[in-house]
Design a protein around this motif. Sequence first.
Motif, PDB file in Angstrom:
ATOM      1  N   LEU A   1       0.996  -1.201   0.088  1.00 43.87           N
ATOM      2  CA  LEU A   1      -0.055   0.120   0.021  1.00 43.87           C
ATOM      3  C   LEU A   1       0.754   1.319  -0.068  1.00 43.87           C
ATOM      4  CD1 LEU A   1      -2.884   0.843   0.166  1.00 43.87           C
ATOM      5  CD2 LEU A   1      -2.625   0.968   2.509  1.00 43.87           C
ATOM      6  N   ALA A   2       1.928   1.173   0.712  1.00 39.78           N
ATOM      7  CA  ALA A   2       2.782   2.394   0.792  1.00 39.78           C
ATOM      8  C   ALA A   2       3.450   2.668  -0.683  1.00 39.78           C
ATOM      9  CB  ALA A   2       4.020   2.103   1.832  1.00 39.78           C
ATOM     10  N   LEU A   3       3.690   1.538  -1.152  1.00 38.96           N
ATOM     11  CA  LEU A   3       4.418   1.563  -2.682  1.00 38.96           C
ATOM     12  C   LEU A   3       3.513   2.092  -3.522  1.00 38.96           C
ATOM     13  CD1 LEU A   3       6.904   0.763  -4.411  1.00 38.96           C
ATOM     14  CD2 LEU A   3       5.954  -1.438  -4.693  1.00 38.96           C
ATOM     15  N   GLU A   4       2.097   1.846  -3.506  1.00 38.40           N
ATOM     16  CA  GLU A   4       1.282   2.362  -4.468  1.00 38.40           C
ATOM     17  C   GLU A   4       1.037   3.750  -4.134  1.00 38.40           C
ATOM     18  OE1 GLU A   4      -2.415   0.123  -3.800  1.00 38.40           O
ATOM     19  OE2 GLU A   4      -1.654  -1.550  -5.089  1.00 38.40           O
ATOM     20  N   ALA A   5       1.077   4.396  -2.852  1.00 40.04           N
ATOM     21  CA  ALA A   5       0.788   5.682  -2.715  1.00 40.04           C
ATOM     22  C   ALA A   5       2.032   6.370  -2.973  1.00 40.04           C
ATOM     23  CB  ALA A   5       0.880   5.840  -0.977  1.00 40.04           C
ATOM     24  N   VAL A   6       3.446   5.913  -2.946  1.00 41.90           N
ATOM     25  CA  VAL A   6       4.519   6.535  -3.642  1.00 41.90           C
ATOM     26  C   VAL A   6       4.306   6.893  -4.881  1.00 41.90           C
ATOM     27  CG1 VAL A   6       7.119   6.509  -3.705  1.00 41.90           C
ATOM     28  CG2 VAL A   6       5.871   5.885  -1.454  1.00 41.90           C
ATOM     29  N   LEU A   7       4.007   5.725  -5.722  1.00 42.33           N
ATOM     30  CA  LEU A   7       4.308   5.626  -6.998  1.00 42.33           C
ATOM     31  C   LEU A   7       3.275   6.443  -7.637  1.00 42.33           C
ATOM     32  CD1 LEU A   7       4.591   1.796  -7.927  1.00 42.33           C
ATOM     33  CD2 LEU A   7       6.359   3.788  -8.109  1.00 42.33           C
ATOM     34  N   PHE A   8       1.928   6.525  -6.974  1.00 39.30           N
ATOM     35  CA  PHE A   8       0.750   7.692  -7.496  1.00 39.30           C
ATOM     36  C   PHE A   8       1.357   8.905  -7.120  1.00 39.30           C
ATOM     37  CE2 PHE A   8      -2.909   6.060  -8.740  1.00 39.30           C
ATOM     38  CZ  PHE A   8      -3.959   6.916  -8.453  1.00 39.30           C
ATOM     39  N   ARG A   9       2.012   9.276  -6.183  1.00 36.32           N
ATOM     40  CA  ARG A   9       2.538  10.715  -5.910  1.00 36.32           C
ATOM     41  C   ARG A   9       3.770  10.971  -7.178  1.00 36.32           C
ATOM     42  NH1 ARG A   9       3.477  14.862  -2.310  1.00 36.32           N
ATOM     43  NH2 ARG A   9       4.963  16.212  -3.277  1.00 36.32           N
ATOM     44  N   LYS A  10       4.287  10.154  -7.275  1.00 32.23           N
ATOM     45  CA  LYS A  10       5.353  10.162  -8.346  1.00 32.23           C
ATOM     46  C   LYS A  10       4.771  10.294  -9.913  1.00 32.23           C
ATOM     47  CE  LYS A  10       9.595  10.370  -9.766  1.00 32.23           C
ATOM     48  NZ  LYS A  10      10.411  11.797  -9.313  1.00 32.23           N
ATOM     49  N   ALA A  11       3.683   9.659  -9.872  1.00 25.82           N
ATOM     50  CA  ALA A  11       3.220   9.705 -11.468  1.00 25.82           C
ATOM     51  C   ALA A  11       2.356  11.277 -11.460  1.00 25.82           C
ATOM     52  CB  ALA A  11       1.886   8.757 -11.294  1.00 25.82           C
ATOM     53  N   VAL A  12       1.795  11.829 -10.421  1.00 32.39           N
ATOM     54  CA  VAL A  12       1.530  13.185 -10.545  1.00 32.39           C
ATOM     55  C   VAL A  12       2.462  14.124 -10.738  1.00 32.39           C
ATOM     56  CG1 VAL A  12       0.489  15.113  -9.078  1.00 32.39           C
ATOM     57  CG2 VAL A  12      -0.541  12.613  -9.225  1.00 32.39           C
ATOM     58  N   ASP A  13       3.701  13.952  -9.868  1.00 29.26           N
ATOM     59  CA  ASP A  13       4.903  14.781 -10.018  1.00 29.26           C
ATOM     60  C   ASP A  13       5.432  14.735 -11.605  1.00 29.26           C
ATOM     61  OD1 ASP A  13       4.807  15.583  -7.645  1.00 29.26           O
ATOM     62  OD2 ASP A  13       6.325  13.939  -6.976  1.00 29.26           O
ATOM     63  N   LEU A  14       5.303  13.539 -12.331  1.00 27.54           N
ATOM     64  CA  LEU A  14       5.847  13.417 -13.624  1.00 27.54           C
ATOM     65  C   LEU A  14       4.767  14.004 -14.574  1.00 27.54           C
ATOM     66  CD1 LEU A  14       7.126   9.616 -13.604  1.00 27.54           C
ATOM     67  CD2 LEU A  14       8.407  11.912 -13.569  1.00 27.54           C
ATOM     68  N   ALA A  15       3.631  14.205 -14.325  1.00 25.88           N
ATOM     69  CA  ALA A  15       2.550  14.580 -14.961  1.00 25.88           C
ATOM     70  C   ALA A  15       2.379  16.035 -15.178  1.00 25.88           C
ATOM     71  CB  ALA A  15       1.212  14.027 -14.697  1.00 25.88           C
ATOM     72  N   ALA A  16       2.976  16.785 -13.967  1.00 26.35           N
ATOM     73  CA  ALA A  16       2.730  18.103 -13.674  1.00 26.35           C
ATOM     74  C   ALA A  16       3.529  19.070 -14.676  1.00 26.35           C
ATOM     75  CB  ALA A  16       3.114  18.494 -12.335  1.00 26.35           C
ATOM     76  N   PRO A  17       4.714  18.754 -15.121  1.00 29.89           N
ATOM     77  CA  PRO A  17       5.390  19.648 -16.040  1.00 29.89           C
ATOM     78  C   PRO A  17       4.612  19.650 -17.504  1.00 29.89           C
ATOM     79  CG  PRO A  17       7.010  18.100 -15.012  1.00 29.89           C
ATOM     80  CD  PRO A  17       5.539  17.747 -14.661  1.00 29.89           C
ATOM     81  N   PHE A  18       3.845  18.666 -18.061  1.00 26.63           N
ATOM     82  CA  PHE A  18       3.308  18.737 -19.117  1.00 26.63           C
ATOM     83  C   PHE A  18       1.961  19.439 -19.179  1.00 26.63           C
ATOM     84  CE2 PHE A  18       5.466  14.516 -18.935  1.00 26.63           C
ATOM     85  CZ  PHE A  18       6.213  14.554 -20.261  1.00 26.63           C
ATOM     86  N   PHE A  19       1.433  19.965 -18.015  1.00 29.04           N
ATOM     87  CA  PHE A  19       0.437  20.818 -17.915  1.00 29.04           C
ATOM     88  C   PHE A  19       0.519  22.078 -17.363  1.00 29.04           C
ATOM     89  CE2 PHE A  19      -1.258  16.295 -17.788  1.00 29.04           C
ATOM     90  CZ  PHE A  19      -2.272  16.305 -18.544  1.00 29.04           C
ATOM     91  N   THR A  20       1.673  22.423 -17.156  1.00 26.89           N
ATOM     92  CA  THR A  20       2.242  23.777 -16.463  1.00 26.89           C
ATOM     93  C   THR A  20       3.334  24.439 -17.003  1.00 26.89           C
ATOM     94  OG1 THR A  20       3.568  22.516 -14.709  1.00 26.89           O
ATOM     95  CG2 THR A  20       1.376  23.011 -14.422  1.00 26.89           C
ATOM     96  N   ARG A  21       3.530  23.848 -18.462  1.00 27.05           N
ATOM     97  CA  ARG A  21       4.620  24.565 -19.257  1.00 27.05           C
ATOM     98  C   ARG A  21       4.621  25.966 -19.175  1.00 27.05           C
ATOM     99  NH1 ARG A  21       4.771  20.096 -24.231  1.00 27.05           N
ATOM    100  NH2 ARG A  21       5.371  18.418 -23.200  1.00 27.05           N
ATOM    101  N   TRP A  22       3.417  26.567 -19.454  1.00 25.23           N
ATOM    102  CA  TRP A  22       3.318  28.105 -19.692  1.00 25.23           C
ATOM    103  C   TRP A  22       3.447  28.855 -18.290  1.00 25.23           C
ATOM    104  CZ3 TRP A  22      -0.401  24.456 -20.777  1.00 25.23           C
ATOM    105  CH2 TRP A  22      -1.288  24.225 -19.825  1.00 25.23           C
ATOM    106  N   SER A  23       3.261  28.311 -17.140  1.00 22.46           N
ATOM    107  CA  SER A  23       3.429  28.762 -15.722  1.00 22.46           C
ATOM    108  C   SER A  23       4.628  28.660 -15.222  1.00 22.46           C
ATOM    109  CB  SER A  23       2.119  28.190 -15.000  1.00 22.46           C
ATOM    110  OG  SER A  23       2.424  26.841 -14.784  1.00 22.46           O
ATOM    111  N   HIS A  24       4.735  29.470 -14.090  1.00 25.98           N
ATOM    112  CA  HIS A  24       6.273  29.853 -13.436  1.00 25.98           C
ATOM    113  C   HIS A  24       5.670  29.055 -11.870  1.00 25.98           C
ATOM    114  CE1 HIS A  24       8.064  31.809 -16.803  1.00 25.98           C
ATOM    115  NE2 HIS A  24       6.974  32.317 -16.752  1.00 25.98           N
ATOM    116  N   GLU A  25       6.221  27.931 -11.715  1.00 30.70           N
ATOM    117  CA  GLU A  25       5.952  27.431 -10.281  1.00 30.70           C
ATOM    118  C   GLU A  25       6.477  27.980  -9.028  1.00 30.70           C
ATOM    119  OE1 GLU A  25       4.792  23.374  -9.657  1.00 30.70           O
ATOM    120  OE2 GLU A  25       4.767  22.837 -11.684  1.00 30.70           O
ATOM    121  N   ASP A  26       7.702  28.778  -9.409  1.00 30.87           N
ATOM    122  CA  ASP A  26       8.347  29.276  -8.142  1.00 30.87           C
ATOM    123  C   ASP A  26       8.684  30.956  -8.475  1.00 30.87           C
ATOM    124  OD1 ASP A  26      11.716  28.598  -9.966  1.00 30.87           O
ATOM    125  OD2 ASP A  26       9.996  29.336 -10.539  1.00 30.87           O
TER     126      ASP A  26
END
Length: 251
Positions: free
Chosen positions: A226-251
Amino acid sequence: MKRTLSATLTFCAIVSGLLVLWQAIIVFGELPRYILPPPLAVLAKFQTAHAMLLEEALVTLREILAGFAMGAVFGAAAAIFIAAFPRIGRFIWPVLVVLQSFPVFVIAPMLVLWFGFGIASKVVMTTIIVFFPVASSFADGLRRTDPEIVAAALLDGAGHFEMLRHIRLPLAMPHLFSGLRIAAPLAPLGAVVGEWVGSAGGLGFLMVQANARMQSETVFAAMLILALEAVLFRKAVDLAAPFFTRWSHED
């Protein structure tokens, strides 16, 4: 590459340290196996019951995926609706805040009664848990658009919905993914709590059954998956984020 290697080595060192500490607690604390199984016993359970663990993990994973997707869609839609119709949003938002403060775990037994022991009640439970951080973060991002950008758009003749579509939504995408990052590790929790209350399968169901038989190594094996699934799920969100926020500045 150096950063990735450093992070990998750090992760391995932390895991190794935790395993050593785990074994030391058992040895020096003289704890019985049914209270805290040794790491090798949990590893042996992965070897002897890998087929069962995989089957139950897939059941929970389907619940997590469905609930996370529905919670993300409904949460984002609620935030957009509040931003698009601010007058109505003034009445809806306090209701959402009150509902968010309500412990959803209390209604888990009712969800099982309403939706049955199948996947539906677990998906609804996960959806509720995911909905609130996504809606809250995204709505906050839609409200906090840079005033200078808003003023420039108004001078250029942008209407309310044009500004929402072309300016506020793109600039609020990092906030949406902040909510998704928060919700990602919570989604497995929602599915498992639903399985604890009433289910015919899944990691939560397996943990309840194993705990009743004092098979603590099975409980720990399910917890690690279950912990592994949670970590992989969070990692998948982190990997997907740059594809949807290219035009914005996160910092």
